[in-house]
Design an enzyme around this catalytic site. Structure first.
Site, PDB file in Angstrom:
ATOM      1  CD  GLU A 229      -2.879  -1.464   2.002  1.00  0.00           C
ATOM      2  OE1 GLU A 229      -3.898  -1.441   1.783  1.00  0.00           O
ATOM      3  OE2 GLU A 229      -2.539  -1.106   3.574  1.00  0.00           O
TER       4      GLU A 229
ATOM      5  CG  HIS B 165      -8.675   6.286   1.412  1.00  0.00           C
ATOM      6  ND1 HIS B 165      -8.407   5.975   0.101  1.00  0.00           N
ATOM      7  CD2 HIS B 165      -8.599   5.186   2.192  1.00  0.00           C
ATOM      8  CE1 HIS B 165      -8.024   4.785  -0.002  1.00  0.00           C
ATOM      9  NE2 HIS B 165      -7.737   3.995   0.913  1.00  0.00           N
TER      10      HIS B 165
ATOM     11  NE  ARG C 262      -4.040   5.130   2.736  1.00  0.00           N
ATOM     12  CZ  ARG C 262      -4.988   4.567   4.413  1.00  0.00           C
ATOM     13  NH1 ARG C 262      -5.099   5.362   5.164  1.00  0.00           N
ATOM     14  NH2 ARG C 262      -5.070   3.461   3.693  1.00  0.00           N
TER      15      ARG C 262
ATOM     16  CG  HIS D 273      -9.970   6.219   5.107  1.00  0.00           C
ATOM     17  ND1 HIS D 273     -10.733   5.368   4.706  1.00  0.00           N
ATOM     18  CD2 HIS D 273      -8.891   5.753   5.530  1.00  0.00           C
ATOM     19  CE1 HIS D 273     -10.234   4.061   5.833  1.00  0.00           C
ATOM     20  NE2 HIS D 273      -9.436   4.541   5.374  1.00  0.00           N
TER      21      HIS D 273
ATOM     22  NE  ARG E 124      -5.035   5.119   9.187  1.00  0.00           N
ATOM     23  CZ  ARG E 124      -5.601   4.069   8.668  1.00  0.00           C
ATOM     24  NH1 ARG E 124      -5.152   2.797   8.915  1.00  0.00           N
ATOM     25  NH2 ARG E 124      -6.116   4.567   7.857  1.00  0.00           N
TER      26      ARG E 124
HETATM   27  P1  FAD Z   1     -14.493   0.488  16.048  1.00  0.00           P
HETATM   28  O1  FAD Z   1     -14.156  -0.609  15.018  1.00  0.00           O
HETATM   29  O2  FAD Z   1     -14.802   1.607  14.775  1.00  0.00           O
HETATM   30  O3  FAD Z   1     -15.108   0.414  16.781  1.00  0.00           O
HETATM   31  C1  FAD Z   1     -16.276   1.329  17.502  1.00  0.00           C
HETATM   32  C2  FAD Z   1     -16.998   0.702  18.487  1.00  0.00           C
HETATM   33  O4  FAD Z   1     -17.253   1.746  19.702  1.00  0.00           O
HETATM   34  C3  FAD Z   1     -18.339  -0.232  17.692  1.00  0.00           C
HETATM   35  O5  FAD Z   1     -18.824  -0.607  18.746  1.00  0.00           O
HETATM   36  C4  FAD Z   1     -19.238   1.205  18.851  1.00  0.00           C
HETATM   37  O6  FAD Z   1     -20.578   0.726  18.256  1.00  0.00           O
HETATM   38  C5  FAD Z   1     -18.552   1.988  19.905  1.00  0.00           C
HETATM   39  N1  FAD Z   1     -18.910   3.385  20.330  1.00  0.00           N
HETATM   40  C6  FAD Z   1     -19.140   4.363  19.734  1.00  0.00           C
HETATM   41  N2  FAD Z   1     -20.157   5.373  20.598  1.00  0.00           N
HETATM   42  C7  FAD Z   1     -20.299   4.969  21.671  1.00  0.00           C
HETATM   43  C8  FAD Z   1     -20.881   5.261  22.087  1.00  0.00           C
HETATM   44  N3  FAD Z   1     -21.551   6.328  22.143  1.00  0.00           N
HETATM   45  N4  FAD Z   1     -21.171   4.625  23.073  1.00  0.00           N
HETATM   46  C9  FAD Z   1     -21.225   3.224  23.357  1.00  0.00           C
HETATM   47  N5  FAD Z   1     -20.236   2.473  22.280  1.00  0.00           N
HETATM   48  C10 FAD Z   1     -20.247   3.118  20.438  1.00  0.00           C
HETATM   49  N6  FAD Z   1      -7.123   0.012   9.111  1.00  0.00           N
HETATM   50  C11 FAD Z   1      -6.381  -0.753   8.510  1.00  0.00           C
HETATM   51  O7  FAD Z   1      -5.507  -0.998   9.565  1.00  0.00           O
HETATM   52  N7  FAD Z   1      -6.259  -1.441   7.956  1.00  0.00           N
HETATM   53  C12 FAD Z   1      -7.140  -1.267   6.565  1.00  0.00           C
HETATM   54  O8  FAD Z   1      -7.533  -2.095   5.583  1.00  0.00           O
HETATM   55  C13 FAD Z   1      -8.272  -0.656   7.072  1.00  0.00           C
HETATM   56  N8  FAD Z   1      -9.233  -0.406   6.184  1.00  0.00           N
HETATM   57  C14 FAD Z   1     -10.153   0.585   6.394  1.00  0.00           C
HETATM   58  C15 FAD Z   1     -11.741   0.982   5.579  1.00  0.00           C
HETATM   59  C16 FAD Z   1     -12.355   1.776   5.724  1.00  0.00           C
HETATM   60  C17 FAD Z   1     -13.435   2.089   4.704  1.00  0.00           C
HETATM   61  C18 FAD Z   1     -12.335   1.908   7.010  1.00  0.00           C
HETATM   62  C19 FAD Z   1     -13.468   3.162   7.122  1.00  0.00           C
HETATM   63  C20 FAD Z   1     -11.484   2.153   8.337  1.00  0.00           C
HETATM   64  C21 FAD Z   1     -10.728   1.346   7.634  1.00  0.00           C
HETATM   65  N9  FAD Z   1      -9.164   1.274   8.236  1.00  0.00           N
HETATM   66  C22 FAD Z   1      -8.394   0.486   7.875  1.00  0.00           C
HETATM   67  C23 FAD Z   1      -8.882   1.890   9.607  1.00  0.00           C
HETATM   68  C24 FAD Z   1      -9.816   0.812  10.792  1.00  0.00           C
HETATM   69  O9  FAD Z   1     -10.270   0.125  10.436  1.00  0.00           O
HETATM   70  C25 FAD Z   1     -10.177   1.437  11.702  1.00  0.00           C
HETATM   71  O10 FAD Z   1      -8.821   2.866  12.462  1.00  0.00           O
HETATM   72  C26 FAD Z   1     -10.073   1.211  13.492  1.00  0.00           C
HETATM   73  O11 FAD Z   1     -11.159  -0.179  13.241  1.00  0.00           O
HETATM   74  C27 FAD Z   1     -10.778   1.715  14.406  1.00  0.00           C
HETATM   75  O12 FAD Z   1     -10.833   0.835  15.223  1.00  0.00           O
HETATM   76  P2  FAD Z   1     -11.397   0.552  16.638  1.00  0.00           P
HETATM   77  O13 FAD Z   1     -11.346  -0.632  18.086  1.00  0.00           O
HETATM   78  O14 FAD Z   1     -10.778   1.673  17.224  1.00  0.00           O
HETATM   79  O15 FAD Z   1     -12.961   1.416  16.549  1.00  0.00           O
HETATM   80  C1  SIN Z   2      -7.372   0.427   2.058  1.00  0.00           C
HETATM   81  O1  SIN Z   2      -7.524  -0.791   2.273  1.00  0.00           O
HETATM   82  O2  SIN Z   2      -7.103   1.135   1.365  1.00  0.00           O
HETATM   83  C2  SIN Z   2      -7.222   1.209   4.074  1.00  0.00           C
HETATM   84  C3  SIN Z   2      -6.488   0.581   4.442  1.00  0.00           C
HETATM   85  C4  SIN Z   2      -5.881   2.019   5.927  1.00  0.00           C
HETATM   86  O3  SIN Z   2      -6.646   2.698   6.378  1.00  0.00           O
HETATM   87  O4  SIN Z   2      -5.228   1.587   6.321  1.00  0.00           O
END
Ligand code: FAD
Ligand code: SIN
Length: 528
Positions: A113, A237, A285, A346, A381
């Site tokens: 990537e 993104h 990015r 993103h 990032r």
């Molecule tokens: P999340 O997985 O977003 O979970 C948040 C949780 O908090 C959820 O359960 C939600 O319900 C809960 N929550 C929020 N507010 C409240 C509230 N007030 N009360 C109760 N619960 C609450 N990163 C990579 O490293 N590789 C990738 O390939 C990648 N691809 C991505 C593709 C997309 C489309 C997106 C949007 C992001 C991508 N990212 C990627 C980024 C990565 O997915 C996220 O940064 C990461 O999953 C965040 O995880 P988290 O556990 O911090 O939060």
């Molecule tokens: C992607 O697959 O392009 C997202 C990867 C990331 O957000 O780290």
């Protein structure tokens, strides 16, 4: 009002929250809250994969350097070294949980990537997050010490201010949360609380993030007294699908990693050479998103093209089965034609300040994942470092809680939620209107290219809306929409204030008024 207690309360059921839960559950009673279904966070949406040094030709030093270069030097090098060094073990633990990472010739298949000098992204085709979420959730559901509570929307942290006999100690004792089914506010107490609430992408009109990314944890921590850092570093993104109906479908960076080219539809030519001749489509990015933004503005385009049709059709279908299928459903066959793409918000690089143990400024409160600013990402990032951060910090917070458990004070009596002075709202339309308004002006005034004048314009609107929303919040019974709107406006305020603080262009923060990067590196830290 009902009340429930556990040893450790985790708000968020994504990669960070569930990793923490699984690392605590053999010793402690853990409750995990999610504001919707358990798999509605960003984790399940992740496509590209997880970065880790896993082949002999690559080194930790390379991964550290790539992360620092992408982050424009704003990263904390010690933290970067810590996280990068933990990556291989994190991948091994996920494999042990049953995540079916893609393999080739008996070894893990590594894709590439932007910003990575080597192939080092482990993945499950183009739906890595879904597989990770499923594996973590399956393990959490099977653990007798973990209680998973979906449809609980945390409103605010319960702190010393809510103690029946005020101790003045400044601790966090859990949260008040809305049970969306009953409409009642519950008190969830615990000796230690972990915020793992994800990012704040929905502050912007166009975002790849799910509907619930409204910055709740960041706003709650700020209101309770935590420092918030580098919120101006909002990541866009480069390649979100441009489609009038499907507005937030990501086209993974791995498409460019496997040879995808960016083409200006007006000229029919590749354009990245004008912006980053060496790294081209695989520049970090911020560089690629700004390049697309510039082409769109210069040529009056609606989108640019991402083209991987020169690769064999079988190769494209095998590497990107979900994207291929989704696009076919929209009438685009990516094996033979280009995909229209635009940049979209993103990832939230800034957030709650945490140390290497995931500790925040408040005793008893930890945070992990996208809601934090740990020092890993700096000003931008690096791709696929985010899930990695969730695993490393989810575990670090759990380890610290276990190590200092005996020193954590018992929870005192906490006051019930006071609903005696509120009534049901008859103005739901105000909430909807304000949601749209914030997201629109954040997109227009606080986007990829900024100016001080536009930021000030956004700030004036935020001040007005804050007044309106607080008035609403004070008078009416809380709903999930109102809770999110309050957090959205609070987060927007933190973003704009941070952006106004930074008098330079660095990484994701690019302003025409200060186009150069300063020689010294300073975090933006907002203190409540
Ligand atoms: P999340 O997985 O977003 O979970 C948040 C949780 O908090 C959820 O359960 C939600 O319900 C809960 N929550 C929020 N507010 C409240 C509230 N007030 N009360 C109760 N619960 C609450 N990163 C990579 O490293 N590789 C990738 O390939 C990648 N691809 C991505 C593709 C997309 C489309 C997106 C949007 C992001 C991508 N990212 C990627 C980024 C990565 O997915 C996220 O940064 C990461 O999953 C965040 O995880 P988290 O556990 O911090 O939060
Ligand atoms: C992607 O697959 O392009 C997202 C990867 C990331 O957000 O780290």
């Amino acid at each position: 009002m009902s009340a429930a207690s556990s040893d450790v309360l985790i708000v968020g059921s994504g990669a960070a929250g569930l990793t923490a839960a699984l690392n605590l559950a053999d010793r402690f009673r853990v409750t995990v809250l999610a504001k919707g279904a358990l798999n509605e966070g960003s984790t399940a949406w992740a496509q590209g994969g997880i970065a880790a040094v896993l082949e002999p030709g690559d080194t930790f030093a390379n991964h550290v350097e790539d992360t620092m270069v992408a982050g424009a030097g704003l990263n904390d090098r010690d933290v970067v070294e810590f996280v990068v060094g933990e990556a291989p073990q994190a991948i091994a633990r996920l494999r042990a949980l049953g995540v079916p990472f893609a393999e080739e010739g008996g070894a893990l298949h590594l894709t590439r990537e932007g910003g990575h000098s080597h192939r080092r992204i482990v993945h499950v085709a183009d739906a890595t997050g879904w597989a990770v979420q499923e594996a973590l959730q399956r393990a959490a559901e099977a653990h007798p010490n973990i209680t998973l509570l979906p449809d609980r929307c945390a409103i605010d942290l319960a702190t010393s201010r809510h103690e029946q006999r005020y101790s003045g100690a400044g601790n966090v004792w859990g949260v008040y949360a809305l049970d969306r089914a009953s409409g009642m506010v519950e008190l969830h107490t615990a000796r230690a609380t972990i915020l793992a609430t994800g990012g704040a992408g929905r502050t912007y009109l166009f975002s790849t993030a799910p509907r619930g990314a409204t910055g709740d944890g960041i706003a709650m921590a700020w209101r309770a007294g935590c420092r918030i850092s580098n919120m101006e570093m909002m990541q866009f993104h480069p390649t979100c699908l441009y489609n009038l109906e499907v507005k937030n479908f990501l086209i993974t960076e791995a498409v460019r990693g496997e040879g995808g080219r960016l083409i200006n539809p007006a000229t029919g030519k590749r354009f990245m050479a004008y912006y980053d001749a060496e790294r081209m489509e695989l520049a970090p990015r911020d560089v690629v998103a700004r390049a697309i933004d510039a082409e769109i503005k210069r040529y009056g385009l609606d989108y640019v093209h991402l083209d991987i049709s020169h690769q064999p059709a079988d190769f494209v279908r095998e590497h990107f089965p979900n994207i291929h299928e989704k696009l076919l459903g929209l009438g685009i066959d990516m094996t033979v034609q280009p995909i229209p793409v635009v940049p979209a918000q993103h990832y939230t690089c800034g957030g709650i300040v945490v140390d290497r143990d995931g500790r925040t400024d408040l005793p008893g409160l930890y945070a992990a994942g996208e809601c934090t600013e740990s020092g890993l990402h700096g000003a931008n990032r690096l791709a696929s470092n985010s899930l990695l951060e969730c695993f490393v910090y989810g575990e670090a917070a759990a380890r610290h809680i276990a190590e200092c458990w005996d020193t954590l004070p018992a929870v005192p009596a906490i006051r019930a939620w006071d609903e005696s002075r509120v009534t049901d709202s008859d103005e739901e339309v105000v909430i909807k209107q304000n949601w749209t308004e914030i997201r629109r002006f954040m997109w227009n005034y606080v986007g990829i290219v900024r100016t001080t004048k536009r930021l000030q314009r956004a700030k004036r609107r935020i001040d007005l809306l804050t007044q309106e929303v607080e008035e609403h919040y004070g008078h009416f019974r809380v709903t999930a929409d109102l809770i999110e709107l309050r957090n959205l406006i609070q987060t927007a305020d933190l973003i704009v204030r941070s952006a106004l603080h930074r008098h330079e262009s660095r990484g994701l923060h690019f302003t025409l008024d200060y186009p150069d990067m300063l020689p010294h590196v300073v975090d933006t830290v907002l203190v409540p």
